[in-house]
Design an enzyme around this catalytic site. Sequence first.
Site, PDB file in Angstrom:
ATOM      1  N   ASP A 172       0.851  -1.028  -0.048  1.00 57.71           N
ATOM      2  CA  ASP A 172      -0.022   0.053  -0.142  1.00 57.71           C
ATOM      3  C   ASP A 172       0.941   1.207  -0.063  1.00 57.71           C
ATOM      4  O   ASP A 172       2.012   1.134   0.699  1.00 57.71           O
ATOM      5  CB  ASP A 172      -0.898   0.140   1.303  1.00 57.71           C
ATOM      6  CG  ASP A 172      -2.120  -1.053   1.378  1.00 57.71           C
ATOM      7  OD1 ASP A 172      -2.296  -1.407  -0.035  1.00 57.71           O
ATOM      8  OD2 ASP A 172      -2.516  -1.332   2.291  1.00 57.71           O
TER       9      ASP A 172
ATOM     10  N   ASP B  44      -7.073  -1.329  -4.482  1.00 60.82           N
ATOM     11  CA  ASP B  44      -8.052  -1.100  -3.576  1.00 60.82           C
ATOM     12  C   ASP B  44      -8.841   0.095  -4.115  1.00 60.82           C
ATOM     13  O   ASP B  44     -10.051  -0.037  -3.863  1.00 60.82           O
ATOM     14  CB  ASP B  44      -7.386  -0.440  -2.180  1.00 60.82           C
ATOM     15  CG  ASP B  44      -6.463  -1.463  -1.549  1.00 60.82           C
ATOM     16  OD1 ASP B  44      -6.667  -2.666  -1.775  1.00 60.82           O
ATOM     17  OD2 ASP B  44      -5.519  -1.109  -0.817  1.00 60.82           O
TER      18      ASP B  44
END
EC number: 3.4.23.36
Length: 160
Positions: free
Chosen positions: A111, A128
Site C-alpha cells: 500500500d 483497493d
Amino acid sequence: MVAAVVYALDVVSKLLVVQFLEHKEPTTVIPGVLVLNVIRNPGAAFSIGTGMTIIFTVIAVGVVVAILRTARQLRSLPWAITLGLLLGGAVGNLTDRIFRSPAPLQGHVVDFLQAFPVTGFPVFNLADSAIVCGGILAVFLAWRGYQIDGSRQTGETTDG
C-alpha cells in the site's frame, strides 16, 4: 479489458514504489491531500485481520472465481466495467498475497497512497481504489435496476 488495465497499473505502480520509495520517508505529493507512504499490509482494508492473511488469500480466490463465473452472463457495458474494476483490483492484491514476502500465500499487500494524511485516512493502493469504485458502481447499477444480462428492472409491476 478494464480488468487487464487495472491489474497492469496496479502491478507497475507497486513495482515502482517498492523500487524507488520503500524504506524512505513518506513523500508529499500535494500537501494535506496526498502522500506516498509505503507500507506492507498483512491484513484487509484498514489493516483489519492482520493475522489472517491466508484466509484473505482464499477469500480473494473465491471472489475472482465468482466474478469470472458471473462474467459469462454479462451483456451490459456498465456491469462489464464494474466487474472489470473488481476483478482487476482483486487479482492485483491477490498477486501480492501469493508472491510477496514473507511467504507464498501469506504475502503482504503493498500500500502506498495516503489521502488526507492529517485525518488518519488509511494507506491504500490502486487495486483497493478499483475495488471501491467497482463496489460503488455495483450498488448504483443495482439501485437503478440494471442487470448483468443487459436488461433493466424498473420496479413497476402490472396487475393482470
